[in-house]
Motif scaffolding. Structure first.
Motif, PDB file in Angstrom:
ATOM      1  N   ARG A  61     -16.356 -77.781 -71.948  1.00  0.00           N
ATOM      2  CA  ARG A  61     -16.682 -76.458 -71.399  1.00  0.00           C
ATOM      3  C   ARG A  61     -18.142 -76.093 -71.662  1.00  0.00           C
ATOM      4  O   ARG A  61     -18.877 -75.705 -70.742  1.00  0.00           O
ATOM      5  CB  ARG A  61     -15.763 -75.390 -71.986  1.00  0.00           C
ATOM      6  CG  ARG A  61     -16.103 -73.999 -71.470  1.00  0.00           C
ATOM      7  CD  ARG A  61     -15.235 -72.901 -72.071  1.00  0.00           C
ATOM      8  NE  ARG A  61     -15.796 -71.599 -71.726  1.00  0.00           N
ATOM      9  CZ  ARG A  61     -16.776 -71.010 -72.407  1.00  0.00           C
ATOM     10  NH1 ARG A  61     -17.294 -71.605 -73.470  1.00  0.00           N
ATOM     11  NH2 ARG A  61     -17.247 -69.846 -72.019  1.00  0.00           N
ATOM     12  N   ASN A  71     -23.142 -75.429 -61.954  1.00  0.00           N
ATOM     13  CA  ASN A  71     -22.684 -74.058 -61.687  1.00  0.00           C
ATOM     14  C   ASN A  71     -21.927 -73.988 -60.363  1.00  0.00           C
ATOM     15  O   ASN A  71     -22.210 -74.755 -59.441  1.00  0.00           O
ATOM     16  CB  ASN A  71     -23.876 -73.105 -61.579  1.00  0.00           C
ATOM     17  CG  ASN A  71     -24.509 -72.819 -62.936  1.00  0.00           C
ATOM     18  OD1 ASN A  71     -23.945 -73.150 -63.968  1.00  0.00           O
ATOM     19  ND2 ASN A  71     -25.690 -72.221 -62.915  1.00  0.00           N
ATOM     20  N   PRO A  72     -20.986 -73.044 -60.240  1.00  0.00           N
ATOM     21  CA  PRO A  72     -20.336 -72.832 -58.947  1.00  0.00           C
ATOM     22  C   PRO A  72     -21.365 -72.398 -57.907  1.00  0.00           C
ATOM     23  O   PRO A  72     -22.284 -71.637 -58.220  1.00  0.00           O
ATOM     24  CB  PRO A  72     -19.327 -71.718 -59.206  1.00  0.00           C
ATOM     25  CG  PRO A  72     -19.473 -71.311 -60.623  1.00  0.00           C
ATOM     26  CD  PRO A  72     -20.496 -72.153 -61.290  1.00  0.00           C
ATOM     27  N   ARG A  74     -20.601 -70.959 -54.864  1.00  0.00           N
ATOM     28  CA  ARG A  74     -20.201 -69.832 -54.003  1.00  0.00           C
ATOM     29  C   ARG A  74     -18.953 -69.164 -54.571  1.00  0.00           C
ATOM     30  O   ARG A  74     -18.164 -69.792 -55.279  1.00  0.00           O
ATOM     31  CB  ARG A  74     -19.936 -70.346 -52.585  1.00  0.00           C
ATOM     32  CG  ARG A  74     -18.878 -71.431 -52.524  1.00  0.00           C
ATOM     33  CD  ARG A  74     -18.580 -71.904 -51.117  1.00  0.00           C
ATOM     34  NE  ARG A  74     -17.595 -72.958 -51.137  1.00  0.00           N
ATOM     35  CZ  ARG A  74     -17.878 -74.247 -51.232  1.00  0.00           C
ATOM     36  NH1 ARG A  74     -19.131 -74.646 -51.335  1.00  0.00           N
ATOM     37  NH2 ARG A  74     -16.914 -75.156 -51.255  1.00  0.00           N
ATOM     38  N   PRO A  75     -18.775 -67.868 -54.239  1.00  0.00           N
ATOM     39  CA  PRO A  75     -17.577 -67.167 -54.700  1.00  0.00           C
ATOM     40  C   PRO A  75     -16.372 -67.530 -53.819  1.00  0.00           C
ATOM     41  O   PRO A  75     -16.579 -68.011 -52.704  1.00  0.00           O
ATOM     42  CB  PRO A  75     -17.950 -65.685 -54.514  1.00  0.00           C
ATOM     43  CG  PRO A  75     -19.003 -65.678 -53.458  1.00  0.00           C
ATOM     44  CD  PRO A  75     -19.702 -66.998 -53.512  1.00  0.00           C
ATOM     45  N   PRO A  76     -15.134 -67.312 -54.254  1.00  0.00           N
ATOM     46  CA  PRO A  76     -14.854 -66.774 -55.587  1.00  0.00           C
ATOM     47  C   PRO A  76     -14.790 -67.869 -56.652  1.00  0.00           C
ATOM     48  O   PRO A  76     -15.134 -67.634 -57.804  1.00  0.00           O
ATOM     49  CB  PRO A  76     -13.480 -66.120 -55.421  1.00  0.00           C
ATOM     50  CG  PRO A  76     -12.828 -66.937 -54.341  1.00  0.00           C
ATOM     51  CD  PRO A  76     -13.928 -67.373 -53.410  1.00  0.00           C
ATOM     52  N   ARG A  77     -14.318 -69.046 -56.291  1.00  0.00           N
ATOM     53  CA  ARG A  77     -14.224 -70.122 -57.270  1.00  0.00           C
ATOM     54  C   ARG A  77     -14.735 -71.397 -56.620  1.00  0.00           C
ATOM     55  O   ARG A  77     -14.402 -71.707 -55.474  1.00  0.00           O
ATOM     56  CB  ARG A  77     -12.766 -70.336 -57.717  1.00  0.00           C
ATOM     57  CG  ARG A  77     -12.166 -69.168 -58.461  1.00  0.00           C
ATOM     58  CD  ARG A  77     -12.588 -69.170 -59.934  1.00  0.00           C
ATOM     59  NE  ARG A  77     -12.316 -67.889 -60.578  1.00  0.00           N
ATOM     60  CZ  ARG A  77     -11.139 -67.532 -61.086  1.00  0.00           C
ATOM     61  NH1 ARG A  77     -10.119 -68.366 -61.010  1.00  0.00           N
ATOM     62  NH2 ARG A  77     -10.986 -66.356 -61.645  1.00  0.00           N
ATOM     63  N   HIS A  78     -15.529 -72.161 -57.359  1.00  0.00           N
ATOM     64  CA  HIS A  78     -16.081 -73.399 -56.802  1.00  0.00           C
ATOM     65  C   HIS A  78     -16.628 -74.242 -57.938  1.00  0.00           C
ATOM     66  O   HIS A  78     -17.013 -73.718 -58.988  1.00  0.00           O
ATOM     67  CB  HIS A  78     -17.217 -73.080 -55.807  1.00  0.00           C
ATOM     68  CG  HIS A  78     -17.966 -74.297 -55.366  1.00  0.00           C
ATOM     69  ND1 HIS A  78     -19.152 -74.706 -55.959  1.00  0.00           N
ATOM     70  CD2 HIS A  78     -17.676 -75.221 -54.418  1.00  0.00           C
ATOM     71  CE1 HIS A  78     -19.560 -75.820 -55.379  1.00  0.00           C
ATOM     72  NE2 HIS A  78     -18.690 -76.149 -54.439  1.00  0.00           N
ATOM     73  N   THR A  79     -16.672 -75.538 -57.748  1.00  0.00           N
ATOM     74  CA  THR A  79     -17.396 -76.408 -58.668  1.00  0.00           C
ATOM     75  C   THR A  79     -17.916 -77.604 -57.887  1.00  0.00           C
ATOM     76  O   THR A  79     -17.235 -78.083 -56.976  1.00  0.00           O
ATOM     77  CB  THR A  79     -16.498 -76.899 -59.826  1.00  0.00           C
ATOM     78  OG1 THR A  79     -17.280 -77.764 -60.661  1.00  0.00           O
ATOM     79  CG2 THR A  79     -15.288 -77.684 -59.331  1.00  0.00           C
ATOM     80  N   GLU A 102      -8.531 -74.334 -64.907  1.00  0.00           N
ATOM     81  CA  GLU A 102      -8.617 -73.057 -64.172  1.00  0.00           C
ATOM     82  C   GLU A 102      -8.324 -73.208 -62.674  1.00  0.00           C
ATOM     83  O   GLU A 102      -9.131 -72.824 -61.837  1.00  0.00           O
ATOM     84  CB  GLU A 102      -9.976 -72.399 -64.406  1.00  0.00           C
ATOM     85  CG  GLU A 102      -9.970 -71.447 -65.592  1.00  0.00           C
ATOM     86  CD  GLU A 102      -9.989 -72.161 -66.925  1.00  0.00           C
ATOM     87  OE1 GLU A 102      -9.229 -71.756 -67.811  1.00  0.00           O
ATOM     88  OE2 GLU A 102     -10.750 -73.116 -67.084  1.00  0.00           O
ATOM     89  N   GLN A 104      -8.342 -75.555 -60.519  1.00  0.00           N
ATOM     90  CA  GLN A 104      -9.364 -76.236 -59.728  1.00  0.00           C
ATOM     91  C   GLN A 104      -8.826 -77.582 -59.235  1.00  0.00           C
ATOM     92  O   GLN A 104      -8.503 -78.443 -60.058  1.00  0.00           O
ATOM     93  CB  GLN A 104     -10.615 -76.463 -60.590  1.00  0.00           C
ATOM     94  CG  GLN A 104     -11.782 -77.079 -59.844  1.00  0.00           C
ATOM     95  CD  GLN A 104     -12.297 -76.160 -58.748  1.00  0.00           C
ATOM     96  OE1 GLN A 104     -12.520 -74.983 -58.979  1.00  0.00           O
ATOM     97  NE2 GLN A 104     -12.473 -76.714 -57.567  1.00  0.00           N
ATOM     98  N   ALA A 131      -3.144 -76.192 -60.058  1.00  0.00           N
ATOM     99  CA  ALA A 131      -4.128 -75.992 -58.991  1.00  0.00           C
ATOM    100  C   ALA A 131      -3.459 -76.196 -57.636  1.00  0.00           C
ATOM    101  O   ALA A 131      -2.419 -76.835 -57.525  1.00  0.00           O
ATOM    102  CB  ALA A 131      -5.286 -76.960 -59.166  1.00  0.00           C
TER     103      ALA A 131
END
Ligand SMILES: [Zn+2]
Length: 310
Positions: A61, A71-72, A74-79, A102, A104, A131
């Motif tokens: 982490r 870093n992500p 774009r919102p809301p969740r990304h990797t 989380e 993903q 996920a």
């Protein structure tokens, strides 16, 4: 390929929370010849900007947070992390999967025995199934090339091809006897070979024995990240922190007549970097004769944040 070392120490890190060996004590005291290191973790990216983790360390982490390119976007969740490749079921190689829980979707590449240990013997790793879609476990046959991040074996040059190279060694001691009896030895500890175009990287943070097979992969690679765990066979015993020699724990030491530094017949072409360095290893002291000996022999010593364009 871009290869970034997010963590360069062996299990426990440097310093290790409960260790008062000379290295850990001097680092805590602020001596400048020492640099803190987190537990071994490497990330590789292909040309199209997707990232693959080599193992999942206990420090994953904070290692991801320390690398802005992860870093992500774009919102809301990304990797940008597309997947993880596992070399063994050692706690230090796999526990970071729990940090990726989380919700993903991820690809996980591992020998089938590693998947069985994690999912059949240790149900906590099923947390990745939450996920949508759930983490996809790809069973990898050792010594067989596969493309990363795609199911199409004939995919383009920009795709990284990968191979798990068996290195011998044993399954971790936490694996139940019942399951262990059914697992083939070739899956226990592997190295990762990554190829893109004409370039090749070899990652082997645990080398249980010297063999012509892995030396061949090293010989053909532009960058080798190899087992720098211990300087000497009896390092843990002389430091008073363990009862087993290096070879019994599954690591060829660096020194010793048949150690890693004595293997001079490989990797003449590429960069050779020591990774997975235990906190007892004297090469961590940048003023030590052992550090000098390693550098004079043409090896580099990995540190957190070190990166390579291959
Ligand atoms: Zn220590």
């Amino acid at each position: 390929m871009r290869v970034t070392i997010l963590g360069s120490a062996a299990g426990g890190g440097f310093p290790q929370w409960n260790c008062a060996c000379p290295n850990c004590s001097r680092l805590r005291a602020g001596e400048v010849r020492y640099q803190a290191r987190s537990q071994a973790e490497v990330v590789v990216s292909s040309l199209e900007g997707r990232y693959f983790l080599l193992n999942a360390s206990p420090d994953l982490r904070t290692q991801i947070l320390s690398a802005p390119f992860l870093n992500p976007a774009r919102p809301p969740r990304h990797t940008p992390i597309a997947g993880v490749i596992l070399t063994s079921a050692d706690v230090d190689s796999v526990i970071g999967l729990v940090h990726l829980r989380e919700f993903q979707p991820l690809q996980i590449y591992a020998a089938p025995s590693i998947r069985r240990i994690l999912l059949e013997d240790n149900h906590i790793f099923r947390v990745l199934d939450r996920a949508n879609p759930p983490a996809k476990w790809n069973d990898v046959t050792t010594n067989t090339w596969f493309p990363l991040g795609t199911d199409d074996p004939s995919s383009e040059d920009s795709t990284i091809r990968c191979l798990l190279a068996p290195l011998g060694g044993a399954y971790p001691d936490y694996v139940s006897e019942d399951l262990r009896r059914t697992l083939p030895p070739c899956d226990a500890v592997t190295g990762i070979v990554l190829a893109q175009g004409s370039k090749q990287v070899f990652f082997a943070p645990t080398i249980p024995a010297v063999s012509e097979e892995w030396k061949n992969w090293a010989r053909l690679s532009d960058l080798c990240l190899l087992d720098g765990t211990f300087w000497s066979e009896n390092e843990l015993i002389s430091a008073g922190v363990g009862s087993k020699p290096a070879s019994e724990i599954g690591h060829v030491p660096l020194s010793e007549p048949d150690g890693l530094l004595a293997q001079r017949d490989f990797a003449k072409r590429g960069r050779r970097v020591l990774i997975h360095i235990n906190n007892t290893n004297p090469i961590l002291d940048e003023g030590s004769p052992e550090h000098r000996e390693v550098r004079d022999a043409g090896w580099e010593i990995a540190y957190d944040g070190m990166s390579f364009e291959v």
